[in-house]
Design a protein around this motif. Structure first.
Motif, PDB file in Angstrom:
ATOM      1  N   ASP A 264       0.820  -1.211   0.000  1.00 51.30           N
ATOM      2  CA  ASP A 264       0.000   0.000   0.000  1.00 51.30           C
ATOM      3  C   ASP A 264       0.858   1.267   0.000  1.00 51.30           C
ATOM      4  O   ASP A 264       1.152   1.854   1.040  1.00 51.30           O
ATOM      5  N   VAL A 265       1.242   1.687  -1.184  1.00 51.84           N
ATOM      6  CA  VAL A 265       2.073   2.876  -1.352  1.00 51.84           C
ATOM      7  C   VAL A 265       1.358   4.137  -0.874  1.00 51.84           C
ATOM      8  O   VAL A 265       1.968   5.008  -0.240  1.00 51.84           O
ATOM      9  N   LEU A 266       0.078   4.263  -1.173  1.00 49.90           N
ATOM     10  CA  LEU A 266      -0.645   5.479  -0.782  1.00 49.90           C
ATOM     11  C   LEU A 266      -0.600   5.685   0.722  1.00 49.90           C
ATOM     12  O   LEU A 266      -0.428   6.808   1.209  1.00 49.90           O
ATOM     13  N   SER A 267      -0.740   4.608   1.485  1.00 51.53           N
ATOM     14  CA  SER A 267      -0.721   4.741   2.940  1.00 51.53           C
ATOM     15  C   SER A 267       0.667   5.113   3.449  1.00 51.53           C
ATOM     16  O   SER A 267       0.816   5.975   4.309  1.00 51.53           O
ATOM     17  N   SER A 268       1.704   4.451   2.927  1.00 53.53           N
ATOM     18  CA  SER A 268       3.047   4.752   3.425  1.00 53.53           C
ATOM     19  C   SER A 268       3.443   6.190   3.112  1.00 53.53           C
ATOM     20  O   SER A 268       4.075   6.861   3.930  1.00 53.53           O
ATOM     21  N   GLN A 269       3.042   6.691   1.946  1.00 54.00           N
ATOM     22  CA  GLN A 269       3.399   8.062   1.578  1.00 54.00           C
ATOM     23  C   GLN A 269       2.508   9.090   2.285  1.00 54.00           C
ATOM     24  O   GLN A 269       2.974  10.168   2.662  1.00 54.00           O
ATOM     25  N   ALA A 270       1.245   8.742   2.510  1.00 56.01           N
ATOM     26  CA  ALA A 270       0.354   9.640   3.258  1.00 56.01           C
ATOM     27  C   ALA A 270       0.815   9.785   4.701  1.00 56.01           C
ATOM     28  O   ALA A 270       0.683  10.851   5.314  1.00 56.01           O
TER      29      ALA A 270
END
Length: 389
Positions: A139-145
């Motif tokens: 989950d890239v979106l979560s790690s970057q968010a």
């Protein structure tokens, strides 16, 4: 150090990102070693990791080949791992059937999708990855968010005209700053945790009553959503667009909170749509002069009226910070997390003889089915690309 498996299952290219302000890289020496142990060979463009603190020699030591930028970049490789969509010239060099994986900004990306189809390329858009337990490690979106929420609070604290924590001094007591966070998703919860660590009193507003427990577990005070018959729904872990009547009631409720806030972090977004406008110009005018708003949704239109992408502007004595691309400002750790997410996805789609997308589609694998944007010359999400979602 993990050694190569001895079986060559494919060649992977890691590009140097060229988008303005982008400092991240799609693979680190750690993930190169990890995936080489699965039989992948790596070509890393010279300078790909420098902005994130990873030297070319680090990639060479991990077993990658360093390649010069140029007209032949991408020729003969089986996959390209990227942060942002590769340049058209790179896509033209890829052989039919090659895989492209990264944040491809698929919503309305008709030009990119047309080229992917014309070249018969398979593309995994990480924005479309389903939010299911099996995909958490990808989950890239979560790690970057998470990084964006952390950095937003630091920016707000640096710009604020007062202390954040309570201070008891010989000259008297300084009261703690009051923070208001709009949205209790990944970015909002990290902003809450960071603001609390700095000593602020934190209030969090979210359209989902279920978010109350998460907010309070981190020491925040939950601002319950307006009492409306129809509240915004949730799909796949993301909030759906709210009705204008609900947003109007929410803005009215927030006006009182904003007047008391010292710093405000805006995180409310809806994938593929304009971000909801939660703070009007009139509401900004009602805020205390010297207070700060950081708008993480500015690239999608913004939660706050008047914010500008990548800039700090002043309205009615309030500093409005357009917090676009904040993960790139923490490029080393942002890249480390992004690369691990991407490596997990690559491992998921990698079979004994290479990438096994056809087999996984036949088996109705929800991860591949959820984020495979183009494959075998066809776009699998035409409504999303055309903007009809």
């Amino acid at each position: 150090m993990a050694e190569p498996s001895g079986v060559d299952v494919g060649a992977v290219l890691i590009l140097r990102e060229r988008s303005a302000g982008e400092s991240r890289v799609a693979a680190t020496p750690e993930t190169v070693r990890r995936l080489r142990a699965r039989g992948l060979n790596f070509q890393v463009e010279l300078g790909a990791g420098l902005a994130a603190g990873y030297a070319d020699q680090d990639y060479a030591d991990a077993g990658a080949s360093l390649v010069e930028p140029g007209a032949g970049l991408g020729a003969g490789v089986d996959a390209v791992l990227c942060v942002n969509p590769p340049a058209a010239a790179v896509l033209e060099q890829l052989k039919p059937g090659a895989l492209v994986a990264g944040l491809l900004a698929p919503y309305g990306a008709s030009g990119l999708v047309e080229q992917l189809q014309a070249r018969q390329l398979s593309a995994l858009a990480l924005e479309l990855l389903p939010r299911i337990s099996r995909a958490q490690s990808m989950d890239v979106l979560s790690s970057q968010a998470n990084i964006a929420g952390y950095k937003a609070v630091l920016l707000a604290a640096a710009a604020l005209d007062r202390y954040v924590p309570m201070l008891m001094t010989a000259a008297g007591t300084i009261q703690p700053a009051r923070a208001l966070i709009l949205g209790a998703g990944v970015a909002g919860l990290q902003a809450l945790a960071t603001a609390r660590r700095l000593g602020a009193v934190v209030y969090v507003s979210d359209v989902r009553p279920a978010a109350k427990e998460q907010v309070e577990s981190l020491g925040g005070r939950f601002v319950s959503p307006p009492e409306q018959e129809e509240r915004p729904a949730e799909s796949g872990g993301y909030a759906k667009a709210a009705s204008e009547a609900f947003l109007a009631a929410q803005r009215q409720q927030l006006a009182e909170q904003l007047a008391l806030a010292d710093m405000v972090i805006c995180t409310a977004q809806v994938p593929g749509r304009r971000a909801p406008l939660l703070i009007s110009e009139e509401m900004v005018a009602g805020m205390r002069p010297g207070s700060v708003v950081v708008d993480l949704a500015v690239a999608q239109g913004g939660n706050c009226a008047g914010t500008v992408c990548g800039q700090t502007v002043e309205r009615h004595g309030v500093q409005l910070i357009g917090g676009d691309g904040l993960p790139s400002s923490v490029a080393n750790h942002a890249s480390a997390l992004y690369a691990r997410n991407l490596a997990a996805l690559v491992e998921h789609v990698l079979g004994e003889g290479g990438f096994s997308l056809d087999q996984q589609l036949e088996q109705e694998d929800p991860i591949v089915a959820g984020c495979l944007l183009t494959h075998a010359g066809a776009c699998r999400f035409p409504d999303l690309v055309s903007g009809a979602n």
